[in-house]
Write a protein that holds these residues in place. Structure first.
Motif, PDB file in Angstrom:
ATOM      1  N   GLU A  50      -4.957   5.573  -0.159  1.00 12.94           N
ATOM      2  CA  GLU A  50      -5.473   4.136  -0.483  1.00 12.94           C
ATOM      3  C   GLU A  50      -5.863   3.294   0.660  1.00 12.94           C
ATOM      4  O   GLU A  50      -5.809   2.202   0.662  1.00 12.94           O
TER       5      GLU A  50
ATOM      6  N   PRO B 217      -1.147  -2.948   7.551  1.00  9.56           N
ATOM      7  CA  PRO B 217      -0.106  -2.156   6.496  1.00  9.56           C
ATOM      8  C   PRO B 217       0.608  -1.208   7.540  1.00  9.56           C
ATOM      9  O   PRO B 217      -0.362  -0.449   8.141  1.00  9.56           O
TER      10      PRO B 217
ATOM     11  N   VAL C  50      -3.511   3.293   7.391  1.00  9.07           N
ATOM     12  CA  VAL C  50      -2.206   2.984   7.466  1.00  9.07           C
ATOM     13  C   VAL C  50      -1.593   3.042   8.952  1.00  9.07           C
ATOM     14  O   VAL C  50      -2.012   4.079   9.570  1.00  9.07           O
TER      15      VAL C  50
ATOM     16  N   TYR D 193       6.267   1.852   0.745  1.00  7.24           N
ATOM     17  CA  TYR D 193       5.304   1.097   0.522  1.00  7.24           C
ATOM     18  C   TYR D 193       5.278   0.240   1.639  1.00  7.24           C
ATOM     19  O   TYR D 193       6.078  -0.682   1.850  1.00  7.24           O
TER      20      TYR D 193
ATOM     21  N   VAL E 183       1.075  -5.055   2.374  1.00 10.96           N
ATOM     22  CA  VAL E 183      -0.363  -5.186   2.425  1.00 10.96           C
ATOM     23  C   VAL E 183      -0.828  -6.210   3.679  1.00 10.96           C
ATOM     24  O   VAL E 183      -1.357  -5.854   4.606  1.00 10.96           O
TER      25      VAL E 183
ATOM     26  N   GLN F  62       0.831  -1.080  -0.107  1.00 10.18           N
ATOM     27  CA  GLN F  62       0.004  -0.007  -0.091  1.00 10.18           C
ATOM     28  C   GLN F  62       0.783   1.112   0.067  1.00 10.18           C
ATOM     29  O   GLN F  62       1.805   1.414   0.709  1.00 10.18           O
TER      30      GLN F  62
END
Length: 610
Positions: A464, A491, A467, A574, A577, A263
């Protein structure tokens, strides 16, 4: 110089040379390859001795040499402090030397308490003569295997002792794990990958093992060459095989990590490069806040201009650049954040409320993450004032969009405080310690910070999806055993805010970044670092400063590659996930504990066997 003087002096010269070579493995020189060479002068110097005090002193000398060079950046704050730290940390080298010269010494003469007995000496000499005769005739069929096993056993003891003692250094008296031997792999990413199994402390095992095997192999080759009977070197083959496995794991693991589903978190780092002598100057408060406002405004305007050009020139849909997080470094905002115990929300002191509400939040739909001091307050005459004797914390504040300012903030309070930096133990009972602080640093001690207690990640929104942020402040990003406590099956990204401006334009900031990179590898969570004077950047889950998708270098630096600059960086982190858990995340420093247990067993066996 006579031959006698050379014999007496060479171990001390070897110890100093080893200390210098080890120091050159770290930022300032970055000659990481010396990690395989630095111990080659030291071990023969130690193993020639018999006394534990001899081994302690030789290695203590090497340790002092290393730490005086490695911590020379501390002189920018306190020369006395640098020398005291070097003298203290060298004790761990000395402890290792006392073990290396005794149970870790393959050349140690093993005589009984009656070693003055001429009959016993004659018997020992006879055994040696018989062994040499057997070697010459080739009669001792299993000697190669036996010698190799013995060599590996002593090499293992030395490597286990180093790993265990280095773990103690990172834990005892709150710990100082800075620049452990494994950190020398900061420029060797393939060999750094095994940190997700054994931690950065465990990475020290292979260099010590290889050095011990090489020295024993070299000595035996010399002895065998004199007899004209060379034997197979199985110990070297085993050590080389272990190193090859280490290398292959690193190659596979780096590729594997970079292939995970992730993610993406879009990040804007703002670095103001404020000199430490201005950081807490009350007359500079407005200018500092204006600097962060202006730096953020210009960075976002540049992104907007880039977006317009992309839209105008594109024949198809393009992705626009907007940050999920804007991150400012430790203590970026000079005025404190106030909280009242039992009340919901926070009070922003001074001009900070106006800055955030009217100038920063209108710039976009992002979360601002910044370092601030957080003070406990109380209501006095319908006003909010700092509570005398109340808690005060070195904190991270995350101001989320879409909510009233007072209710939008989440904080993390620093847990791992720096002794004689953020707190002085027994300062009320021993006022001399406070005076010593002022004498060595040239500044008054502002008072002890309180330690935070929460190990819950901060959950923050991104384009997205949510997190989790693993927060840490300053040197907490060098403490793996703390950072791993925040890991969840979600994530996650690690966010560190720091200020290495105390140490001016020294190698401290680069060494700090080198240490921090191993948290990303150990936990396989990307790290976002925002530092006042650098090094600010984004570290991938494989420990790289290169964006795995675009190949761009993600670090704030000028055109000459200098991180001591005012600037900003828009980049990507990054977050895996599925949030996979590494062995280190689950079991922590299991390898170091195993080495300590193995060392304890070796010590007991040695005492039993006499």
């Amino acid at each position: 110089m006579s031959d006698r003087k050379k014999i007496v002096l060479w171990p001390f010269i070897a110890a100093i040379v080893s200390g210098v070579l080890l120091a050159m493995c770290f930022p300032g020189w970055n000659l990481s390859g010396f990690v395989w060479l630095w111990m080659l002068p030291l071990l023969p110097a130690v193993w020639r001795g018999q006394s534990k005090w001899y081994g302690f002193f030789i290695c203590y000398l090497s340790g002092v040499t290393f730490w005086v060079i490695n911590l020379k950046w501390l002189w920018t704050v306190s020369g006395l402090g640098a020398l005291v730290m070097a003298a203290f940390l060298a004790l761990y080298f000395g402890l290792w030397g006392a073990i290396a010269v005794s149970i870790g010494n393959p050349w140690r003469k093993k005589l009984s308490k009656n070693n003055d007995d001429p009959n016993e000496r004659e018997g020992i000499q006879e055994k040696i003569a018989n062994k040499q005769a057997a070697a010459k005739s080739g009669a001792n069929f299993g000697s190669a295997v036996g010698d190799s096993f013995r060599s590996l056993r002593f090499a293992f003891v030395n490597a286990a002792a180093w790993v265990g003692i280095e773990w103690l250094r990172g834990w005892l008296f709150t710990g100082f794990g800075w620049n452990g031997l494994g950190v020398a792999f900061h420029n060797t990413p393939v060999l750094a990958q095994a940190a997700d199994l054994v931690g950065v402390t465990g990475l020290a095992f292979m260099p010590v093992l290889m050095s011990a095997v090489l020295i024993q192999t070299g000595r035996r080759l010399g002895q065998e060459a004199m007899t004209g009977k060379l034997k197979a070197r199985l110990d070297f083959s085993v050590a080389a095989l272990l190193l090859a496995m280490h290398f292959c794991y690193g190659v596979w693991r780096a590729r594997d990590v970079n292939s995970w589903d992730t993610q993406r978190v879009r990040v804007l780092l703002v670095q103001e490069n404020i000199p430490q002598n201005l950081k807490w100057d009350e007359s500079e408060v407005v200018r500092i806040m204006d600097g962060y406002r202006e730096g953020t405004e210009l960075a976002i305007k540049a992104l907007d201009d880039s977006n317009k050009k992309s839209v105008e020139s594109a024949n198809e849909e393009v992705e626009l650049k907007h940050p999920d997080f804007v991150i400012w470094p430790e203590s970026a905002l000079p005025n404190p954040l106030l909280y009242v115990e039992g009340e919901e929300g926070y009070y922003f002191y001074g001009n900070i409320e106006h800055l955030l509400e009217n100038e920063i939040r209108p710039l976009g739909n992002f979360t601002l993450i910044a370092g601030m001091n957080e003070f406990e307050a109380e209501h006095v005459d319908k006003m909010i004032k700092w509570k005398e004797g109340g808690g005060q914390y070195n904190s991270i504040v995350a101001v989320k969009p879409g909510q009233p300012l007072a209710l939008s903030a989440e904080t993390y309070r620093k847990m791992h405080l720096v002794i004689f930096g953020e707190y002085i133990p027994l300062k009320d009972d021993l006022p001399v310690l406070t005076k010593l602080f002022k004498f060595s640093s040239g500044a008054d001690f502002a008072g002890n910070f309180s330690a935070g207690e929460s190990t819950e990640p901060l959950t923050l929104p991104t384009v997205e999806g949510d997190v989790q942020v693993i927060p840490n402040v300053c040197f907490e990003d060098t403490v793996g055993r703390l950072t791993r406590r925040f890991v969840r099956h979600e994530p996650q990204v690690i966010v560190n805010v720091t200020n290495d401006g105390w140490f001016k334009e020294s190698e401290a900031a680069a060494q700090h970044m080198a240490n921090a990179r191993f948290r990303a590898i150990e936990l396989r969570r990307p790290m976002i670092r925002s530092a006042n004077t650098g090094v600010s950047g984004i570290i991938s889950a494989a420990g790289s400063l290169v964006d795995p998708a675009t190949g761009d270098r993600q670090i704030v630096e000028d055109e000459n590659g200098n991180h001591f600059t005012r600037g900003n960086l828009y980049g990507h982190a990054y977050a895996p996930v599925d949030g996979p858990l590494t062995l280190y995340a689950v079991a922590g420093d299991w390898f170091a504990w195993l080495m300590l247990v193995s060392l304890a067993v070796a010590i007991v066996r040695q005492r039993i066997s006499g």
